[in-house]
Design a protein around this motif. Structure first.
Motif, short mmCIF file in Angstrom:
data_model
loop_
_atom_site.label_atom_id
_atom_site.label_comp_id
_atom_site.label_asym_id
_atom_site.label_seq_id
_atom_site.Cartn_x
_atom_site.Cartn_y
_atom_site.Cartn_z
N ALA A 289 0.88 -1.25 0.29
CA ALA A 289 0.15 0.02 -0.06
C ALA A 289 0.74 1.26 -0.03
CB ALA A 289 -1.01 -0.11 1.12
N ALA A 290 1.88 1.14 0.73
CA ALA A 290 2.91 2.33 0.79
C ALA A 290 3.49 2.85 -0.63
CB ALA A 290 4.02 2.11 1.78
N ARG A 291 3.78 1.43 -1.27
CA ARG A 291 4.33 1.54 -2.52
C ARG A 291 3.46 2.30 -3.56
NH1 ARG A 291 7.49 -3.98 -3.57
NH2 ARG A 291 9.32 -3.78 -2.13
N ALA A 292 2.03 1.75 -3.28
CA ALA A 292 1.11 2.50 -4.23
C ALA A 292 0.73 3.82 -4.10
CB ALA A 292 -0.22 1.42 -4.08
N GLY A 293 1.11 4.43 -2.86
CA GLY A 293 0.90 5.91 -2.64
C GLY A 293 -0.42 6.23 -2.20
N ASP A 294 -1.12 7.28 -2.87
CA ASP A 294 -2.53 7.56 -2.30
C ASP A 294 -3.52 6.56 -2.72
OD1 ASP A 294 -1.39 10.00 -1.52
OD2 ASP A 294 -2.09 10.99 -3.20
N ALA A 295 -3.22 5.83 -3.61
CA ALA A 295 -4.22 4.96 -4.11
C ALA A 295 -4.00 3.70 -3.23
CB ALA A 295 -3.73 4.22 -5.61
N GLY A 296 -3.10 3.41 -2.50
CA GLY A 296 -3.04 2.57 -1.56
C GLY A 296 -3.16 2.81 -0.31
N ARG A 297 -3.68 4.15 0.04
CA ARG A 297 -3.93 4.68 1.52
C ARG A 297 -5.02 3.82 2.13
NH1 ARG A 297 -3.79 10.84 1.70
NH2 ARG A 297 -1.89 10.45 0.80
N GLY A 298 -6.00 3.81 1.42
CA GLY A 298 -7.32 3.19 2.38
C GLY A 298 -6.94 1.49 2.51
N PHE A 299 -6.22 1.00 1.56
CA PHE A 299 -5.77 -0.63 1.82
C PHE A 299 -4.72 -0.36 2.78
CE2 PHE A 299 -3.28 -4.06 0.85
CZ PHE A 299 -4.27 -5.21 0.59
N ALA A 300 -3.82 0.59 3.20
CA ALA A 300 -2.94 0.52 4.16
C ALA A 300 -3.49 0.53 5.49
CB ALA A 300 -2.00 1.75 3.95
N VAL A 301 -4.67 1.48 5.54
CA VAL A 301 -5.39 1.44 7.09
C VAL A 301 -6.13 0.07 7.08
CG1 VAL A 301 -7.52 2.40 7.94
CG2 VAL A 301 -5.99 3.82 6.58
N VAL A 302 -6.52 -0.50 6.03
CA VAL A 302 -7.37 -1.64 6.30
C VAL A 302 -6.17 -2.74 6.78
CG1 VAL A 302 -8.52 -3.50 5.31
CG2 VAL A 302 -9.25 -1.37 4.98
N ALA A 303 -5.00 -2.89 6.10
CA ALA A 303 -3.77 -3.68 6.54
C ALA A 303 -3.32 -3.59 7.93
CB ALA A 303 -2.78 -3.55 5.47
#
Length: 447
Positions: A289-303
């Motif tokens: 998610a960190a690699r994905a940037g803003d696109a992966g921010r929501g996924f980072a929260v879930v993770a």
């Protein structure tokens, strides 16, 4: 020829007999030498004198003496032993016959007396009579002088022998009577002591019988109590055996709990592994998610949330695992304790069994003792009755022994009256020395 025979007959009489002739009134006409020698007189000293000069003066005064001459004058004759007095005053005894001599007309012409001196026989006879009197009075030490006359010698010797044998027998009787008296007194004392002891024994036995009866009742009660204890111990044994089954079931349940705990531990281990893998996946997801940037921010929260949940699951699984481990430890300890309780309970059951056996033995022994004591009680009761009877018999024996002692003492007193000292040869007193005028009584001596 007939006259010569008569003269010869008279000569024989004159030689062998003391002969004296009297008038019918008692006046002396003549006497032969035998008579004069026996009485100690000369012929001229007696001729013309009265017959009374030869007789005890006291007897001369009696009616019997006067009747004697009156009867001779009437034609009667007398034969007997008569006492007579010599010139010197001594007494002699004669065996004499006074016979009247008849004249041609049948009247009494004169009186003739034919006599024999029996003084010695008379004295020896009186010695024997006095010896018999001494024997009758109890003087067994008295012996008579043996007579020189043959028939009286036999009597005297026999009397002395009888005295001797009777004296010996009486000595024996005295010894025996003394011994009997002593023994009777000893028996009397012993029976008195026995009577006292028997009475004491009877009282003691009566008390013993009462105490034994109480003891029998106590033992009977103890036997009944031992029987109840035996039943209680039997129930306790049964209960202990039941408890042992419960302990065995508890051990099985503990084993099952331990098995379940093991299974839960394994499940918790799987959960712990899943939590660890989830945490890794969440970590990887956060990196991506960190690699994905803003696109992966929501996924980072879930993770991050999933990672936090995985972390808490790991912590909870660790706590559960720790609790299960502690529970398993406790269950193991409980299993050990229950096992030990089972061992101890088995020991208790074994000990209770031993106690039950001993109590059973005690109960049987008490029962047997109760039966034995009842038999002893019966025997003591019978012995008490016999002892009471013996006490009564001892009292009777004591009374009988007292009578025996009295009789023995009386016998000793009676026997002691006999004089048995040997060696006393006493000359019996003569008839003259015995005194009295009874020997001149016609009933006893003629005249």
């Amino acid at each position: 020829m007939e006259l010569a025979e008569k003269r010869s007959f008279m000569e024989v009489i004159d030689r062998t007999q003391a002969v004296i002739e009297f008038k019918t009134d008692g006046t002396i006409l003549k006497a032969n030498d035998n008579f004069l020698s026996a009485l100690g007189y000369d012929l001229d000293e007696i001729v013309g004198h009265h017959h009374s000069m030869f007789v005890d003066p006291e007897y001369v005064k009696t009616e019997s003496y006067a009747a004697f001459w009156k009867d001779l004058a009437a034609g009667e004759f007398f034969t007997d032993q008569f006492p007579r007095v010599t010139k010197s005053g001594d007494e002699i005894w004669i065996q004499a016959t006074y016979a009247p001599v008849l004249a041609a007309d049948g009247t009494v012409d004169y009186v003739i007396k034919l006599a024999t001196d029996v003084t010695q026989r008379r004295k020896d006879t009186e010695d024997i009579a006095n010896g018999l009197a001494a024997m009758a009075s109890g003087d067994l030490a008295h012996h008579v002088q043996v007579s020189s006359i043959e028939d009286l010698s036999v009597l005297g010797s026999s009397l002395n022998q009888a005295m001797k044998q009777l004296s010996q027998a009486m000595d024996t009787v005295k010894s025996v009577s003394v011994a009997v008296s002593s023994t009777a007194h000893e028996i009397n004392g012993s029976t008195s002591d026995l009577s006292n002891r028997t009475e004491t024994q009877a009282a003691t036995l009566e008390q013993t019988a009462a105490a034994l009866e109480e003891l029998t009742a106590t033992v009977r009660s103890a036997a009944e109590g031992a029987k109840l204890v035996e039943d209680i111990v039997a129930n306790a044994t049964a209960a202990a055996k039941g408890s042992n089954l419960v302990v065995q079931d508890a051990i099985v349940a503990m084993d099952q709990i331990q098995g379940s705990s093991d299974k839960i531990s394994r499940i918790i281990s799987v959960i712990d592994d899943i939590s660890f893998q989830t945490n890794l996946l969440a970590l990887n997801a956060g990196v991506e998610a960190a690699r994905a940037g803003d696109a992966g921010r929501g996924f980072a929260v879930v993770a991050s949330e999933v990672r936090a949940l995985a972390q808490r699951s790991t912590e909870a699984a660790g706590e559960i695992k720790q609790l299960i481990s502690e529970s398993s430890t406790h269950v193991s300890q409980g299993v050990d304790l229950v096992g030990k309780a089972g061992v101890e309970l088995n020991a208790i059951i074994e000990n209770v069994g031993n106690i039950s056996g001993h109590v059973s033995n005690i109960a049987r022994g008490a029962q047997e003792q109760s039966i034995t004591l009842e038999e002893i009680n019966t025997g003591v009761s019978q012995l008490d009755a016999v002892t009471q009877q013996n006490a009564a018999m001892v009292e009777e024996t004591t009374a009988a022994s007292q009578i025996l002692a009295n009789d023995a003492a009386n016998l000793a007193q009676q026997v002691d009256k006999f004089n048995t000292q040997a060696g006393n040869v006493v000359k019996m007193p003569s008839a003259a020395a015995s005194g009295g005028t009874h020997r001149y009584d016609r009933v006893a001596f003629g005249t």
